[in-house]
Design an enzyme around this catalytic site. Structure first.
Site, PDB file in Angstrom:
ATOM      1  N   HIS A 159       0.831  -1.213   0.000  1.00  0.00           N
ATOM      2  CA  HIS A 159       0.000   0.000   0.000  1.00  0.00           C
ATOM      3  C   HIS A 159       0.869   1.268   0.000  1.00  0.00           C
ATOM      4  O   HIS A 159       2.010   1.229  -0.414  1.00  0.00           O
ATOM      5  CB  HIS A 159      -0.987  -0.042   1.163  1.00  0.00           C
ATOM      6  CG  HIS A 159      -1.768  -1.324   1.193  1.00  0.00           C
ATOM      7  ND1 HIS A 159      -2.819  -1.579   0.358  1.00  0.00           N
ATOM      8  CD2 HIS A 159      -1.602  -2.456   1.944  1.00  0.00           C
ATOM      9  CE1 HIS A 159      -3.292  -2.799   0.574  1.00  0.00           C
ATOM     10  NE2 HIS A 159      -2.559  -3.358   1.531  1.00  0.00           N
ATOM     11  N   GLU A 186       1.485 -11.751   6.014  1.00  0.00           N
ATOM     12  CA  GLU A 186       0.437 -10.967   6.680  1.00  0.00           C
ATOM     13  C   GLU A 186       0.735 -11.006   8.172  1.00  0.00           C
ATOM     14  O   GLU A 186       0.491 -12.006   8.846  1.00  0.00           O
ATOM     15  CB  GLU A 186      -0.948 -11.557   6.389  1.00  0.00           C
ATOM     16  CG  GLU A 186      -1.387 -11.450   4.940  1.00  0.00           C
ATOM     17  CD  GLU A 186      -1.987 -10.085   4.614  1.00  0.00           C
ATOM     18  OE1 GLU A 186      -1.947  -9.186   5.478  1.00  0.00           O
ATOM     19  OE2 GLU A 186      -2.513  -9.929   3.488  1.00  0.00           O
TER      20      GLU A 186
END
Length: 494
Positions: free
Chosen positions: A9, A145
């Site tokens: 991101h 993650e």
């Protein structure tokens, strides 16, 4: 090796959000820490980040850049999120079109294992997915993650700089193992100004202790043949006479460490350093606590064997081990975890071997790491005795795990953490105690090896009795049991 490192991101894409955090900020911090560790500590590795600041960058731009650069591996760092605040833990991914025997799967196995050793998160497993960065990258690729930003437990860890550093180190450990990365040679030590924590403190190098004087004399002769001066000192341990071989006494720990390395290189692997204050006995030849320095010793630190006494000095017993004149700590329910180690390694080992002759000799490790963290290493040793039933390991933890503190052994057959060596197991024990006793960052002298350090309610147990209900649950008398054992150690006749 060329690593393309992709913090997920950025810019207008904040990624997941929760608990006052943005995914884009956390991924960048972790990635930058990974880059710093790799470039500072490892040889022959180039790291290219997809972004080094809060900018927008499409997925295609990232994979195209990695492919054009010719990266050997693509590592994408992410933080998870879920509608349910109960979802938590760590998971990682490789491309769904790959088999379990692919090179990417092999790398995933290694990195997953190393990250899970240190991150303190629930293991959600190794997975496959059709993510763009995994599918469109021409090299092996891996996406992690690192916890759920929507879970209060995981998010609380994400707010700790030390946890971010630990997660980065876990990824680095996996990369180093997967790609056989080599550490850089350490820089030459910078001379430091000699310092002493207490005036009169001497750092003494001990090259083992023996029940028979002839064995101690043989050790002195052996060291002499290696060019290392040493002498014999008698010491009283639990009412018994032992002959301790001392290979020098130094006014700075740095010089003592140099001598210790020489002694270990000569083959004496169990040598160690003790710090003792000899001001009370300075100039008292009758006390026989410290041999005088050799005339002409321009270092001013080393104290070899006393001339005219063939190196076999026999001092009068003084204090708890013939050397220490400091009184033992007063054992009360308020005894703090932080404090000095009173008992010598020989005393610790001798005590436990009365009950278990096969017990490992861990005293020197508890003294070493106790001193490093300012923790009472001898009381920690008593805790290890309690946890392991005098190192018989009659509970869930086995002897091969080198887990002397029951770290992660939460009952119902849960065996807990395992450590490669006894020394690492003791280090983890002292680090776990530090987490309970202090809210400060762990001193950086040794790497973090305690896998549950970040799961501890930091600073919640500054005393041994306040471990009740924390280290052991319910553990109403857990701390008192540790102190009772310690009292027996310092008063073995009682």
């Amino acid at each position: 090796m060329k690593l393309y490192l992709d913090p997920g991101h950025g810019g207008t894409d904040s990624g997941a959000q929760g608990n006052g955090l943005n995914e884009k900020d956390i991924t960048l911090k972790i990635a930058q820490k990974i880059q710093g560790i790799l470039t500072n500590k490892y040889e022959n590795i180039a790291v290219k980040l997809s972004r080094t600041s809060d900018i927008s960058k499409s997925l295609s731009q990232r994979t195209n850049e990695a492919n054009a650069w010719g990266a050997d591996f693509y590592l994408s760092i992410h933080i998870n999120a879920a509608d349910s605040a109960a979802a938590q833990g760590y998971e990682d991914y490789i491309y769904s079109g790959l088999s379990s025997t692919s090179r990417s799967a092999t790398y995933q196995n290694i990195i997953h294992q190393e990250v899970m050793k240190v991150n303190g998160l629930t293991d959600r497993g190794q997975k496959n997915a059709n993510f763009h960065v995994l599918r469109e990258s021409s090299m092996n690729a891996f996406l992690s993650e690192n916890g759920f930003i929507t879970n209060t437990h995981d998010a609380a860890l994400m707010k700790q700089a030390s946890w971010l550093e630990t997660v980065a180190q876990g990824h680095v450990n996996g990369l180093a193992k997967a790609f056989n990365l080599k550490l850089k040679s350490p820089p030459a030590p910078v001379p430091s100004k000699p310092s002493n924590p207490v005036p009169g403190t001497l750092f003494k190098v001990i090259a083992s202790s023996f029940k028979l004087k002839k064995n101690a004399d043989e050790r002195v002769a052996f060291l002499h043949g290696k060019g290392i001066e040493s002498f014999v000192k008698t010491t009283i341990i639990s009412g018994e006479t032992w002959y301790r071989v001392q290979a020098g006494a130094f006014s700075t720990r740095e010089n003592a460490e140099i001598r210790l390395a020489e002694v270990k290189k000569a083959g004496i692997k169990d040598a160690f350093i003790v710090a003792e204050n000899d001001l009370a006995s300075a100039g008292n030849a009758a006390g026989g606590n410290t041999p005088p320095p050799k005339s002409g010793n321009d270092s001013g630190n080393d104290e070899p064997a006393k001339s005219g006494n063939d190196g076999n000095e026999v001092p009068a017993p003084s204090g708890n081990d013939g050397n220490n004149s400091t009184p033992p700590p007063k054992i009360t329910p308020d005894l703090t975890i932080f404090g000095s180690t009173y008992l010598s390694p020989e005393q610790m080992n001798q005590f436990v071997r009365k009950f278990n002759p096969s017990a490992p000799e861990l005293g020197s490790f508890y003294q070493k790491f106790g001193t490093a963290y300012g923790i009472r290493g001898d009381v920690a040793f008593a805790q290890a005795i309690l946890e392991t039933n005098y190192f018989r390991f009659t509970g869930d933890v086995g002897p091969g795990q080198n887990n002397f503190a029951g770290i992660g052994a939460t009952g119902s057959g849960q065996r807990g953490a395992s450590f490669e060596t006894q020394e690492t197991g003791v280090l983890a024990h002292l680090q776990h105690l530090y987490a309970y006793a202090s809210t400060k960052a762990l001193p950086g002298q040794y790497p973090l090896v305690d896998p549950r350090f970040h799961l501890v309610d930091r600073g919640s147990a500054p005393t041994w009795t306040s471990l009740n209900g924390h280290w052991a649950v319910p553990g109403n008398n857990y701390g008192q049991s540790i102190l009772n054992l310690f009292e027996k150690m310092i008063n073995p006749a009682n």
